[in-house]
Design an enzyme around this catalytic site. Sequence first.
Site, PDB file in Angstrom:
ATOM      1  N   ALA A  28      43.925 -11.681 -34.309  1.00 41.79           N
ATOM      2  CA  ALA A  28      44.225 -10.276 -34.592  1.00 41.79           C
ATOM      3  C   ALA A  28      45.371 -10.206 -35.579  1.00 41.79           C
ATOM      4  O   ALA A  28      46.191 -11.122 -35.672  1.00 41.79           O
ATOM      5  CB  ALA A  28      44.588  -9.526 -33.311  1.00 41.79           C
ATOM      6  N   GLY A  31      50.863  -4.921 -38.355  1.00 45.18           N
ATOM      7  CA  GLY A  31      51.979  -4.813 -39.286  1.00 45.18           C
ATOM      8  C   GLY A  31      53.160  -5.671 -38.902  1.00 45.18           C
ATOM      9  O   GLY A  31      53.941  -6.085 -39.762  1.00 45.18           O
ATOM     10  N   LYS A  50      51.791 -15.872 -31.588  1.00 50.84           N
ATOM     11  CA  LYS A  50      52.082 -14.667 -32.358  1.00 50.84           C
ATOM     12  C   LYS A  50      53.132 -15.027 -33.402  1.00 50.84           C
ATOM     13  O   LYS A  50      54.270 -15.375 -33.067  1.00 50.84           O
ATOM     14  CB  LYS A  50      52.599 -13.553 -31.447  1.00 50.84           C
ATOM     15  CG  LYS A  50      52.936 -12.262 -32.194  1.00 50.84           C
ATOM     16  CD  LYS A  50      53.657 -11.282 -31.285  1.00 50.84           C
ATOM     17  CE  LYS A  50      52.734 -10.696 -30.271  1.00 50.84           C
ATOM     18  NZ  LYS A  50      51.773  -9.756 -30.865  1.00 50.84           N
ATOM     19  N   ASP A 146      56.010   0.547 -25.505  1.00 53.50           N
ATOM     20  CA  ASP A 146      54.830   0.732 -26.348  1.00 53.50           C
ATOM     21  C   ASP A 146      53.550   0.544 -25.527  1.00 53.50           C
ATOM     22  O   ASP A 146      52.680  -0.247 -25.872  1.00 53.50           O
ATOM     23  CB  ASP A 146      54.861  -0.235 -27.532  1.00 53.50           C
ATOM     24  CG  ASP A 146      53.838   0.142 -28.609  1.00 53.50           C
ATOM     25  OD1 ASP A 146      53.413   1.310 -28.646  1.00 53.50           O
ATOM     26  OD2 ASP A 146      53.464  -0.738 -29.399  1.00 53.50           O
TER      27      ASP A 146
END
Length: 662
Positions: A28, A31, A50, A146
């Site tokens: 994936a 931004g 990540k 978030d």
Amino acid sequence: MERQGPAHDGNLVGTLLDGRYRVGPVLARGGMSTVYRGTDMRLERPVAIKVMAPRFAADPTFLQRFEREARAAARLDHPGVVAVHDQGVDLTGNHAFLVMELVEGATLRDLMRQHGKLPVPLAIAVTEMVLSALAAAHREGLVHRDIKPENVLIGPGGVVKVADFGLVRAAAEASSTGDVILGTVAYLSPEQVATGTADARSDVYATGVLLFEMLTAAPPYSGETALSVAYRHVNDDMPAPSAAGAEVPAALDDLVVQATRRDPAVRPPDASAFLRSLQAVRTGLGIDPVTVPLPTSAWSMAAAGLPTDHGPRGTRALSRVDELTGGSEVGDGAAAGPVSGPPPGSRPRKQLPPDDPYLRERARNRRAFIAWMVIVLMLASAIGVSAWWLGSGRWTVVPNLAGARASTVQATLAAADLKSNLTEDHHDTVPGGAVISTDPGPGQRAVRGSDVTVVISLGRPVVPELAVGIAVQEAEDALREADLSPQRDPAAEEFHDTVPKGTVIGLRPAGGTTLTVGAPVTLVISRGVAPTTVPDVRGLPEADAVSRLTRAGLTVQVRRQFDGEMPGGRAIGTDPRSGTSTTRGARVVLLVSTASVVPEVVGLSVAEAQQVLANAGLNSTVRQSLGGLGGIPLLGGLSDQVISQSPAAGQPVRPGATVALT
């Protein structure tokens, strides 16, 4: 949207980060980061890697915050939180990265895209598991900031995990301007938009919006720009799901509204409180927990990654200056659209000439041959799989989980094609959070996909803290729930001035004491108000009698009456009588004599005697006696001196009685 460019789009594939992590294919992009499937070469296990965007890796402030947040997230030991294994900076390529648990599955966004509105039991099940993970974070002082469908992951067996703890906070604090708010605008709480601050109640708000979207298939607010959506969060009261056309029970409707109130003070204070309220609503509606289905469009993805975002408005950095002046969106976009175009390094497919019928016929025959071959292979595979399944393939072996941490149970059983049914129990020797036993036991055969009951230790039981005055049955139930043995002992009963008789004063040992499983705990039960004895106050002055009765814990009521034996103002007795046993605070009537005492007036003149008697509240009569005293004639004739009185001096008489003077 920030374009990361080819320098961050996948050129790390095949490289070795920090001499340990081999980077695999891209899972994936967003931004803030790109997520890769990778391999921990040291432990030989698959992981998710990540890699942060270059602009973050070059920022020392972000790196410092990134490291602190990663450490905090790694401390979270909960099956609903994506495990963080490692973090670091690869100095050779200047890449900041995070190594996490790899989950094979999809996101909540995929589930909602597949089903639209989720049934109420399924929406509640997802929300409960999200709140359970957030509750563990809030207890550790962590705020997610978030919560959105893209950060809620669904793995095999219906496991739900929350990803990306702390990353938004790290990016926000490292921003080059102080007027930047990071988060997904559709789920931002009013205080995040207005001030940039967030606490546990902000996560409660976002989870309420998430539940709203699951029930209605759309977020509560939409607009042309992210700024217009953020404006509505700050200035509008969020509607109930039923107002958006969803068929939602009233209790659940009200709970969603409460969780999404604009004023944080009237929301549930944290995820634990929200979870308790939601569970109470589910129980009240008679809804049993359900298993979350894995979407049919599930793909292999990183547990904490930012998967492709097809939902409402990705992460935005909103400039508060632009917000006030009506400016446009700026900054980070944490969710890009689906990747389009051919994969890197692939060659374009060769096109046939449009005017060559021979070549086109040959192409059609080739496609038909391939189609038939695929069908034959599929049939052969189906026959082979069926034979394998009907033989040994449908069975698997239960792994040994004794002593394992609860956070690893689901993954271990999933690797053996089994599902977990977690229960909890106290244990004297197995530490809290570790596995006590499984059913079936380790090494036993089980059908693939079947449930394995796993008992997780709660550690040694702790005596619960109970409210004073609680009912005995309720206290006993609480002790049994804590795996302790309630005991009643008449010797432990005590008198108490305020705790009602027959209710619990306390426990022995006291609440908070750690004991062994099944240890006895004695209930201290109230015997009510302690008894007292009416004291003897006869003959005491009224004030002294009242004081003595009050010190005995009695309530005094004074009643006055005549008594021919007791001087006025003194106690005749009590009702009930002295020596009677009664309860403290009981009412006692104090009888006080109203008798007047006849004063001594013999030897006074008649006028003086009458005045003294009048002052004592008595009347008088006068009788003249002629002659002498004791046979001796009176000298000088008649005399006005009192020579006798009746009643005699010192006798108690009724007020207003008549005293005869001679």
